[in-house]
Write a protein that holds these residues in place. Structure first.
Motif, mmCIF file in Angstrom:
data_model
loop_
_atom_site.group_PDB
_atom_site.id
_atom_site.type_symbol
_atom_site.label_atom_id
_atom_site.label_comp_id
_atom_site.label_asym_id
_atom_site.label_seq_id
_atom_site.Cartn_x
_atom_site.Cartn_y
_atom_site.Cartn_z
ATOM 1 N N ALA A 40 23.411 86.250 74.568
ATOM 2 C CA ALA A 40 22.149 85.789 73.998
ATOM 3 C C ALA A 40 22.109 85.883 72.484
ATOM 4 O O ALA A 40 21.534 85.013 71.816
ATOM 5 N N GLY A 41 22.708 86.932 71.904
ATOM 6 C CA GLY A 41 22.662 87.098 70.449
ATOM 7 C C GLY A 41 23.189 85.888 69.692
ATOM 8 O O GLY A 41 22.470 85.298 68.867
ATOM 9 N N PRO A 42 24.433 85.468 69.943
ATOM 10 C CA PRO A 42 24.946 84.259 69.279
ATOM 11 C C PRO A 42 24.154 83.000 69.624
ATOM 12 O O PRO A 42 23.970 82.127 68.770
ATOM 13 N N LEU A 43 23.680 82.892 70.875
ATOM 14 C CA LEU A 43 22.937 81.695 71.269
ATOM 15 C C LEU A 43 21.591 81.603 70.554
ATOM 16 O O LEU A 43 21.146 80.510 70.200
ATOM 17 N N THR A 180 31.149 81.411 78.521
ATOM 18 C CA THR A 180 30.791 82.540 77.646
ATOM 19 C C THR A 180 31.551 82.507 76.325
ATOM 20 O O THR A 180 31.784 83.549 75.704
ATOM 21 N N ILE A 181 31.928 81.314 75.881
ATOM 22 C CA ILE A 181 32.553 81.154 74.558
ATOM 23 C C ILE A 181 31.436 80.768 73.583
ATOM 24 O O ILE A 181 31.111 79.591 73.411
ATOM 25 N N MET A 186 28.483 79.642 67.190
ATOM 26 C CA MET A 186 27.686 80.238 66.117
ATOM 27 C C MET A 186 28.327 79.970 64.755
ATOM 28 O O MET A 186 27.628 79.610 63.791
ATOM 29 N N ILE A 187 29.637 80.115 64.675
ATOM 30 C CA ILE A 187 30.339 79.876 63.417
ATOM 31 C C ILE A 187 30.219 78.410 63.010
ATOM 32 O O ILE A 187 29.961 78.087 61.841
ATOM 33 N N ILE A 191 28.448 76.968 59.577
ATOM 34 C CA ILE A 191 29.153 76.095 58.624
ATOM 35 C C ILE A 191 28.367 74.799 58.421
ATOM 36 O O ILE A 191 28.186 74.329 57.292
ATOM 37 N N THR A 192 27.891 74.238 59.528
ATOM 38 C CA THR A 192 27.137 72.984 59.451
ATOM 39 C C THR A 192 25.854 73.150 58.647
ATOM 40 O O THR A 192 25.498 72.280 57.840
#
Length: 484
Positions: A40-43, A180-181, A186-187, A191-192
């Motif tokens: 959830a954190g990255p999402l 789950t990748i 997130m990266i 960048i975008t």
């Protein structure tokens, strides 16, 4: 009886795996919390970064004048209602198909499902592009100001390339999310977002495009993210099993995919459209400028904090679909109970913050004391709706993981359009409660939605859901050697 050879368990078909009855020993709450937070954190970060793209574009356009900002804002809202929400909803079918296939270790099927979804979303984008090309005529026909409609129509036409990129991007994100990748997503989003600031500045102020440059920047940013994720899928060792190349099998079983994709789209669109309709209705109230301004501030605030439960929703859809596909119904049930507890805690925390800042939050948007005071009245209502919206969000994520999109569509239809909006209209226009009444109508819808989804979840036969997942994966599986 001979001792089982090493590795034999991993070769056993997960489609016929017996449900694990001893889940309370093998699956604990703390490890499950860690798994969901890791997802959830990255999402949540990804959702906030994508949401910021439109805000950045509008912030730049705001320096060009009121007409440019009004046109861009209207085009963005029109695009969300008629395009982005529909494509996102269609892609949500991959929560079920890719998630359960991954759990069942039918890895090659993830690439097939993703290609099939891309094909369908690109086809759907063609008529949507025609609608966007006629934005000005549509807005004028529904009574919008001609100057603003003209600006919105121009902005929407320049946004058309982003429509096709958005559909592909949603499919790539679901493909990675269900494995789950999430950190590469997130990266890529970070960048975008950084590049988007620079591209907006160049295209709006240096290229001579003016406010049209913001729309072009959106298209460039979406395609940039598509390129990044596509390269990752192609060359990353993490995707070697799930991406085995283009396959003609992607053009098969399209109807089976649509049986989940269409209810998924209806489920998402009905909810999103109800919030947009609320803002439109506020323009019919006495003192429409004040009502519309405050409801827009409230909606932007709610949309921002909603990204937290949305991340949890994506996490639980992945956890549930993976565990059901793997034949672990009790683990799926534990995941649902854990995410509900986490959502209650998050909702209470966010609600407390919103109530605490209610008297000063309005100054972030306006110096008008009347607006600031009205926002202070609205924020406790927004906090209550956010708490309920968080619960329905994760329950809807569970529904996607299980493949209950059709049930979710009916629940949303009844909650918002038979209960919520009529109650909002009654409170706002008959009982003269004003904009607060419209939002209270949404709260009524959320209460009904949460109760219905919660009852369905509590009464779920998880063993039966695991069997359904096994049948779904088995029916859609093609031999790995054919996927090339």
């Amino acid at each position: 009886m001979d001792e089982e050879e090493p590795g034999a368990a991993s070769l056993a078909s997960p489609l016929i795996r017996e449900p694990n009855r001893g889940w309370c020993k093998r699956y604990e709450v703390v490890p499950e919390v860690k798994k969901q937070l890791w997802l959830a954190g990255p999402l949540v970060t990804v959702s906030l970064l994508w949401y910021s793209l439109q805000l950045i574009s509008l912030m730049f356009v705001g320096h060009l004048g009121e007409l440019s900002l009004s046109g861009a804002s209207m085009a963005t809202s029109f695009g969300s209602v008629t395009g982005f929400s529909l494509l996102m909803g269609l892609a949500c079918a991959l929560d079920t198909f890719c998630g359960q296939s991954f759990g069942a270790q039918q890895y090659h099927m993830l690439g097939v499902h993703m290609q099939r979804a891309m094909f369908i979303l690109l086809l759907v984008s063609i008529p949507l592009a025609v609608i966007w090309a006629n934005t000005r005529q549509i807005l004028v026909a529904v009574g919008q100001n001609e100057s603003i409609a003209e600006a919105a129509g121009t902005y929407a036409r320049y946004m058309i390339p982003s429509l096709f990129a958005y559909g592909i991007l949603q499919c790539l994100m679901k493909f990675l999310q269900t494995q789950t990748i999430v950190f590469p997503m997130m990266i890529s989003a970070a960048i975008t977002t950084v590049c988007h600031v620079f591209v907006c500045w160049v295209l709006i102020f240096k290229s001579g495009l003016g406010f049209k440059g913001a729309a072009v920047a959106m298209s460039i940013s979406y395609w940039l993210s598509v390129l990044q994720l596509a390269l990752y899928v192609k060359f990353s060792p993490a995707c070697t099993k799930t991406w085995t190349g283009f396959s003609k099998e992607a053009f098969h079983d399209v109807l089976k995919f649509l049986k989940l994709a269409i209810p998924s789209a209806v489920m998402v669109c009905l909810e999103m459209w109800s919030f947009e309709l609320m803002v439109l209705l506020s323009g019919l109230l006495p003192d429409p400028e004040l009502e519309t301004s405050v409801l827009s501030i409230s909606l932007n605030t709610a949309a921002t904090v909603w990204m937290i439960p949305f991340g949890l929703s994506c996490a639980i859809s992945t956890r549930v679909s993976n565990e059901l596909g793997a034949g672990n119904p009790e683990a799926a049930r534990l995941a649902v109970y854990v995410v509900l507890g986490m959502t209650v805690l998050v909702g209470a925390t966010v609600g407390t913050v919103l109530v605490s800042i209610r008297n000063v939050w309005g100054y972030a948007y306006s110096d008008n004391i009347q607006v600031v005071r009205y926002v202070a009245v609205m924020l406790p209502i927004v906090a209550a709706s956010n708490f309920l919206d968080g619960l329905q969000c994760v329950l809807s994520g569970n529904a996607r993981g299980c493949g209950w999109q059709k049930i979710g569509a009916f629940v949303n239809l009844g909650s918002y359009y038979l209960i919520g909006i009529p109650c909002g209209v009654l409170l706002a226009f008959v009982l003269h409660v004003g904009g607060k009444g419209l939002w209270l109508g949404i709260i009524c819808a959320l209460v009904v939605q949460v109760v219905c989804l919660l009852l369905i979840t509590l009464r779920t036969d998880w063993d039966q859901e695991a069997n359904k997942a096994s049948n779904r994966v088995h029916d859609s599986t093609v031999p790995a050697e054919m996927v090339s």
